[in-house]
Design an enzyme around this catalytic site. Structure first.
Site, PDB file in Angstrom:
ATOM      1  N   CYS A 183     -11.387  38.941-115.659  1.00 24.02           N
ATOM      2  CA  CYS A 183     -11.320  37.484-115.518  1.00 24.02           C
ATOM      3  C   CYS A 183     -12.636  36.984-114.939  1.00 24.02           C
ATOM      4  CB  CYS A 183     -10.178  37.101-114.582  1.00 24.02           C
ATOM      5  SG  CYS A 183      -9.956  35.313-114.419  1.00 24.02           S
ATOM      6  N   CYS A 215     -11.735  34.431-108.272  1.00 20.43           N
ATOM      7  CA  CYS A 215     -11.039  33.926-107.079  1.00 20.43           C
ATOM      8  C   CYS A 215     -11.084  35.021-106.012  1.00 20.43           C
ATOM      9  CB  CYS A 215      -9.595  33.562-107.417  1.00 20.43           C
ATOM     10  SG  CYS A 215      -9.491  32.268-108.676  1.00 20.43           S
ATOM     11  N   GLU A 251      -3.296  45.438-117.939  1.00 21.39           N
ATOM     12  CA  GLU A 251      -2.038  45.662-117.237  1.00 21.39           C
ATOM     13  C   GLU A 251      -1.016  44.597-117.629  1.00 21.39           C
ATOM     14  OE1 GLU A 251      -3.806  48.052-113.430  1.00 21.39           O
ATOM     15  OE2 GLU A 251      -2.706  46.234-113.006  1.00 21.39           O
ATOM     16  N   CYS A 283      -8.134  37.673-105.395  1.00 21.14           N
ATOM     17  CA  CYS A 283      -7.491  38.272-106.575  1.00 21.14           C
ATOM     18  C   CYS A 283      -8.245  39.510-107.053  1.00 21.14           C
ATOM     19  CB  CYS A 283      -7.441  37.234-107.701  1.00 21.14           C
ATOM     20  SG  CYS A 283      -6.755  37.875-109.232  1.00 21.14           S
ATOM     21  N   CYS A 288       5.164  39.783-117.413  1.00 20.75           N
ATOM     22  CA  CYS A 288       3.963  39.121-116.937  1.00 20.75           C
ATOM     23  C   CYS A 288       2.821  39.628-117.816  1.00 20.75           C
ATOM     24  CB  CYS A 288       3.748  39.479-115.464  1.00 20.75           C
ATOM     25  SG  CYS A 288       2.229  38.786-114.805  1.00 20.75           S
ATOM     26  N   CYS A 328       1.540  39.771-108.071  1.00 19.53           N
ATOM     27  CA  CYS A 328       0.539  38.732-108.367  1.00 19.53           C
ATOM     28  C   CYS A 328      -0.776  39.070-107.691  1.00 19.53           C
ATOM     29  CB  CYS A 328       0.970  37.381-107.817  1.00 19.53           C
ATOM     30  SG  CYS A 328       2.448  36.744-108.533  1.00 19.53           S
TER      31      CYS A 328
END
Ligand code: SAH
Length: 362
Positions: free
Chosen positions: A133, A137, A113, A140, A126, A352
């Protein structure tokens, strides 16, 4: 000495090694003028065609050599299958605030994305640095989906070109805040920054690299002597709290992270931005602001507060506007420079923390 010394855009052989592809598959995007010229000459073409290829790749948006109409037609046809390194558009969503989220399909079928964020004077992209990832976290969406692989240089550069072409407008700013942890893919990220600067023409000062922190890598980044802004995802005012949110903090205590950031400021003379996600009732209390201010006293830095953007996989709450204001006031009263980031594209999951590899439209 630089710790990310590979400059794959300097040599096709190196680019090939880094992209893990055979020579026949070598993507041309991400390579320098010199390397492209070398490649054209190796194809039996005059060297001035290297400059043409460079222009068409980075400025005219060529997706295939067939698009490059200044090349001889017969040659273009024989070279039609050469991979320039462009992704294909899998899906595109426009949020009501004009933010556009792109799901891009890579050559191996992976989806990443990218977000285009227009504002009065800017067009910000962005970009993602990894498919998924590994940092996991807790707040997220990308981290919830796990890690697939690092992006190659051309896959990072392509995202910027894609947004630029779609908006029909030059990209002014880049934030490395999409999917992935850029400092776990530092070699390709740094090479992509150099390419976007030198070949696409975007100023390094208009780029921000955001990291949750990887031991030793902030120092190494300083050695690269880039002009980009470093943003560090702090998100907590003490180690215990940070560890609850960020598993990787176990191997990188808050104090050690802050020490490395201080070193970064010393080495580069550039100030650091600290990102701090605000989670209602958790880290948004005045006592947290006071503790944060204590850590950052005398530190050449700036705090960027990010009110939590909800994701399905977690049940944190976004704080009220009143508690955001209180947190800001608490920091300001301690003379900490602070801004609040109201993420764009929220309702289309383009904000975000809301990017994920797995979300595909039916
Ligand atoms: N891996 C890099 C880039 C991540 S995305 C990093 O950690 O910095 C950019 C920012 O969005 C980071 O500060 C990240 O922690 C933050 N973020 C992640 N999930 C979020 C959420 N649900 N709401 C608001 N911000 C979030």
């Amino acid at each position: 000495m630089a710790v990310f010394p590979l400059s794959p855009t300097d040599s096709p052989a190196l680019g090939q090694a880094l992209a893990g592809q055979s020579e026949a598959d070598l993507p041309l995007l991400g390579q320098s003028l010199e390397a492209l010229t070398e490649w054209m000459v190796a194809q039996g073409q005059p060297s001035y065609r290297g400059q043409q290829l460079y222009q068409w790749l980075y400025q005219q948006g060529a997706r295939s050599l067939q698009d490059v109409t200044v090349f001889p037609k017969a040659w273009r046809q024989t070279m039609a299958s050469v991979d320039l390194g462009r992704s294909s558009l899998h899906h595109r969503v426009v949020a009501s605030d004009g933010t556009v989220k792109y799901l891009l399909r890579l050559r191996d079928g992976q989806i990443i994305e990218t977000v285009g964020i227009p504002s009065a004077k800017r067009l910000t992209v962005c970009v993602s640095s990894q498919v998924g990832c590994p940092m996991a976290c807790d707040f997220c969406a990308t981290g919830k989906g796990g890690f697939v692989r690092n992006l190659a240089i051309h896959e990072i550069v392509d995202q910027v070109l894609t947004v630029q072409e779609d908006f029909g407008q030059r990209v002014s700013h880049i934030v490395f805040m999409g999917m992935g942890e850029p400092l776990l893919n530092a070699t390709h990220t740094v090479a992509a920054i150099r390419c976007l600067n030198r070949d696409v023409g975007i100023g390094q000062r208009a780029m921000t690299l955001s990291t949750v922190g990887v031991p030793g890598r902030i120092r190494a980044l300083a050695a690269e002597q880039l002009q980009v802004t470093l943003a560090v995802s702090l998100h907590a005012s003490n180690q215990i709290q940070r560890l609850q949110l960020i598993p990787s903090a176990g191997a990188y205590p808050l104090e050690a992270l802050l020490d490395e950031c201080r070193e970064y400021v010393q080495l580069t003379g550039r100030r650091v931005t600290f990102e701090y996600i605000l989670l209602a009732g958790l880290n948004d209390q005045p006592v947290n602001a006071a503790e944060l201010a204590q850590h950052l006293r005398g530190f050449q830095s700036h705090v960027n507060l990010i009110p939590y953007n909800p994701i399905d996989e977690a049940d944190y709450q976004r704080p009220s506007e009143a508690s955001i204001r209180d947190f800001v006031a608490e920091l300001e009263s301690r003379r900490i420079a602070v801004t609040v980031r109201y993420s764009r594209g929220l309702e289309e999951n383009a904000a975000c923390g809301q990017l994920r590899a797995s979300r595909r439209p039916a």
